[in-house]
Every structure is written in C-alpha cells, then in structure tokens.
Design an enzyme around this catalytic site. Structure first.
Site, mmCIF file in Angstrom:
data_model
loop_
_atom_site.group_PDB
_atom_site.id
_atom_site.type_symbol
_atom_site.label_atom_id
_atom_site.label_comp_id
_atom_site.label_asym_id
_atom_site.label_seq_id
_atom_site.Cartn_x
_atom_site.Cartn_y
_atom_site.Cartn_z
ATOM 1 N N ASP A 72 7.513 0.704 28.444
ATOM 2 C CA ASP A 72 8.017 -0.286 27.482
ATOM 3 C C ASP A 72 6.913 -1.310 27.193
ATOM 4 O O ASP A 72 7.073 -2.180 26.331
ATOM 5 C CB ASP A 72 9.312 -0.950 27.969
ATOM 6 C CG ASP A 72 9.151 -1.659 29.290
ATOM 7 O OD1 ASP A 72 8.080 -1.531 29.928
ATOM 8 O OD2 ASP A 72 10.108 -2.358 29.708
ATOM 9 N N SER A 73 5.762 -1.151 27.864
ATOM 10 C CA SER A 73 4.576 -1.927 27.495
ATOM 11 C C SER A 73 4.112 -1.561 26.088
ATOM 12 O O SER A 73 3.191 -2.176 25.562
ATOM 13 C CB SER A 73 3.448 -1.691 28.509
ATOM 14 O OG SER A 73 3.193 -0.303 28.664
ATOM 15 N N LYS A 141 11.998 5.989 34.078
ATOM 16 C CA LYS A 141 11.655 4.911 35.020
ATOM 17 C C LYS A 141 12.440 3.679 34.630
ATOM 18 O O LYS A 141 12.635 3.431 33.436
ATOM 19 C CB LYS A 141 10.150 4.630 34.960
ATOM 20 C CG LYS A 141 9.716 3.408 35.768
ATOM 21 C CD LYS A 141 8.217 3.282 35.877
ATOM 22 C CE LYS A 141 7.558 2.469 34.783
ATOM 23 N NZ LYS A 141 8.089 1.123 34.574
ATOM 24 N N GLU A 210 4.046 -2.871 41.327
ATOM 25 C CA GLU A 210 3.198 -3.660 40.421
ATOM 26 C C GLU A 210 2.929 -5.041 41.014
ATOM 27 O O GLU A 210 3.865 -5.757 41.417
ATOM 28 C CB GLU A 210 3.898 -3.804 39.049
ATOM 29 C CG GLU A 210 3.047 -4.596 38.063
ATOM 30 C CD GLU A 210 3.472 -4.447 36.610
ATOM 31 O OE1 GLU A 210 4.394 -3.635 36.327
ATOM 32 O OE2 GLU A 210 2.885 -5.135 35.756
HETATM 33 O O1 KIV Z 1 5.535 -0.241 30.831
HETATM 34 C C1 KIV Z 1 4.542 -0.034 31.540
HETATM 35 O O2 KIV Z 1 3.421 0.154 31.068
HETATM 36 C C2 KIV Z 1 4.728 -0.007 32.979
HETATM 37 C C3 KIV Z 1 3.487 0.045 33.806
HETATM 38 C C4 KIV Z 1 2.936 -1.321 33.904
HETATM 39 C C5 KIV Z 1 3.738 0.651 35.130
HETATM 40 O O3 KIV Z 1 5.812 -0.084 33.454
#
Ligand code: KIV
Length: 293
Positions: A72-73, A141, A210
């Site tokens: 979701d980044s 995730k 993280e």
């Molecule tokens: O959304 C993302 O990129 C993540 C990573 C920071 C593990 O959850």
C-alpha cells in the site's frame, strides 16, 4: 535463496529487454509458501521488493526477487498521497493485477489497505478473496499483531496465505506518533515477540518486521518457525524487503535503513532532458525512426 537452489535455476530470462528463451527452456518454477519455510531452515536469505506495475515487476521477477509485494506504499510512492492511509482496495486491484500478470517466478503478495480488513475476520476474508480472485495475488499481507490472529486463522483455513507486518505499521502512524522505531523497551519487545508468535501460530507464512532494533528482530527470528522479513530491522532477519523506489534511488530522499543500489531517478532525468533537447533541436526523430510510405 541461493542462486543454485532457486526454484527457477533452469529458468529463462523473461524481461522484454532480455533475449527470447531458447526453445525447450522451461518456464521458471513459481516460489511457493513452502519455499519460504525451506529457505529459513536452510539459512538462505529471502529477497522481497515492492512492485506496483508490470514494467518493474517483470524486471524484478527476472532479476530473481523471491517475493513481489504490491504494497500500500503505492499511495505515497506512486499515487501522490502523503501516506498509505488513503489507499483503497479499488486502487490496489489494478496494481496487483499488473504485477501478477508480469511475474512468472516470484510469489506475489498483495497488501490489504487501511480500513479493508480490521473490522472482522469476515471483512478481511472478503478483501483477501478479491486480491486473489480479481487480481491474481498468491498471498496477502496486513498490519497488526495478536488481536488479528483470528483474521489470519480464517484466511489460512480458507486457503489464503497471510504475511504479517509488525513493528512500525504505517497505517497506524497517527497512533504511533509518526515514523518511529518500535519495540525499543523490554515490554514492547516482549509484546512484539508475542505478537509474532500469535501470527505464526494462527498460520502466517512470514512476518515483516519494520523499524525495530536489530537485537529484537534477531530474537523474533530465532523463536519464529516462519521467516521474518526485515525493513529497517537489521541483518538478523531471514530476509529483507525494500520499497523499490528507495532501493533504486528514484527519490531525492531515502530512509536511513534503505541503501540506494542505483541512481535510476537521476538516469531517468538525464534521459528525459536528452529527449526534450533532441525534440527541440529537431534532431529526433531521425531518418531511422521515420516511415517514408
Ligand atoms: O507497503 C509496503 O511497501 C510495505 C513495506 C514497507 C513492507 O508494507
């Protein structure tokens, strides 16, 4: 995983930039959840990168990245949002679809965005089902500890592999007071270990850690039967993940925990300037780019 023992060790290059595979070369074997546990048992480091589109996913997949995370980044890295919080399921689905279509070997993990899973295991299952059915993800995730163990259990019982996410959880940054290292004191470190164990016990196939101190991540890695994948959690995790734009130097700033393995942003800027200059000077298109009839 080691180069020689990868599921695709006989695999062919699959990037559009690479030469076509010779006839008879088998399609690379897909990384599956049992490979994650095997990698941990053998002490082989797992590689994970974010990807949000087919172009980069193809390159990362061909380069041998084990797990592609459609994070979701995407919100703060691709969609222009300040954080991950505004990201919706409907924004995630096309990105997951593109990454799943472009990858042949990597395990594709889809993040469940803020607000799409927390309310109940059933809400979580419904969102996860969309990620698998509509978008082609192999696993999902989501962020959170023991209080989400029932969510993990239901998805696992339903045939959906779950990757946990502990430590700094960006969707909770308002509660956590910004991007801060977590589990610094003993109580918080114990809670992190308990959360990781609860997720693994409920069926999680891996846990992302993280921004936690390296000794805490090492301890979690020791006690957990499934791999830990660190981001800002030191070298003691079973694998590492980075946001690809940080890894490749696409942005002016990268977090302290991220190494820039290239300067792709600077190269893209250079190419763009060269293109604009060539157009303005009428040097492009040249005869070799031109159809006469
Ligand atoms: O959304 C993302 O990129 C993540 C990573 C920071 C593990 O959850």
């Amino acid at each position: 995983m080691t180069e020689t023992d990868r599921p695709d060790s006989a695999g062919a290059p699959i990037s559009p930039a690479a030469p076509p595979a010779p006839e008879g070369v088998p399609v690379p074997k897909r990384v599956r959840v049992h490979h994650l546990r095997q990698a941990k048992e053998r002490g082989e480091a797992l590689t994970m990168l974010t990807a949000y589109d087919a172009v980069t996913a193809r390159i990362f997949d061909e380069a041998g990245i084990d797990i592609l995370l459609v994070g979701d980044s995407i919100g703060d890295n691709m969609l222009g949002h300040p954080t991950t919080i505004p990201v919706t399921v409907d924004e995630m689905i096309p990105a997951v679809r593109a990454v799943a279509r472009a990858s042949r070997r990597a395990l594709v993990v889809a993040d469940l965005p803020f607000g799409s899973y927390e309310a109940s295991p059933q809400q979580c299952l419904a969102t996860a089902v969309r990620m698998l059915k509509e978008a082609g993800a192999h696993a999902v995730k989501f962020e959170g500890g023991a209080h989400l163990a029932e969510h993990v259990r239901l998805l696992t019982r339903s045939g959906i592999p779950v990757v946990g996410h502990l430590g700094f959880t960006p969707q909770a940054e308002n509660l956590l007071g910004g991007k801060r290292v977590q589990a610094r004191d003993n109580d918080a470190a114990e809670q992190l270990v308990a959360d990781a164990l609860a997720l693994a016990d409920a069926g999680a196939v891996a846990v992302v850690l993280e921004m936690v101190p390296a000794p805490v991540a090492e301890r979690v890695t020791e006690v957990l039967p499934v791999p830990t994948i660190g981001i800002g959690a030191g070298p003691g995790c079973d694998g590492q993940v980075l946001v690809w734009t940080d890894m490749a130097g696409m942005t002016g700033w990268s977090p302290r925990f991220a190494q820039r393995f290239g300067e792709v942003g600077a190269e893209l800027y250079r190419a763009t300037r060269a293109y604009a200059r060539a157009v303005r000077e009428r040097a492009f298109p040249a005869p070799e780019h031109t159809y006469e009839r």
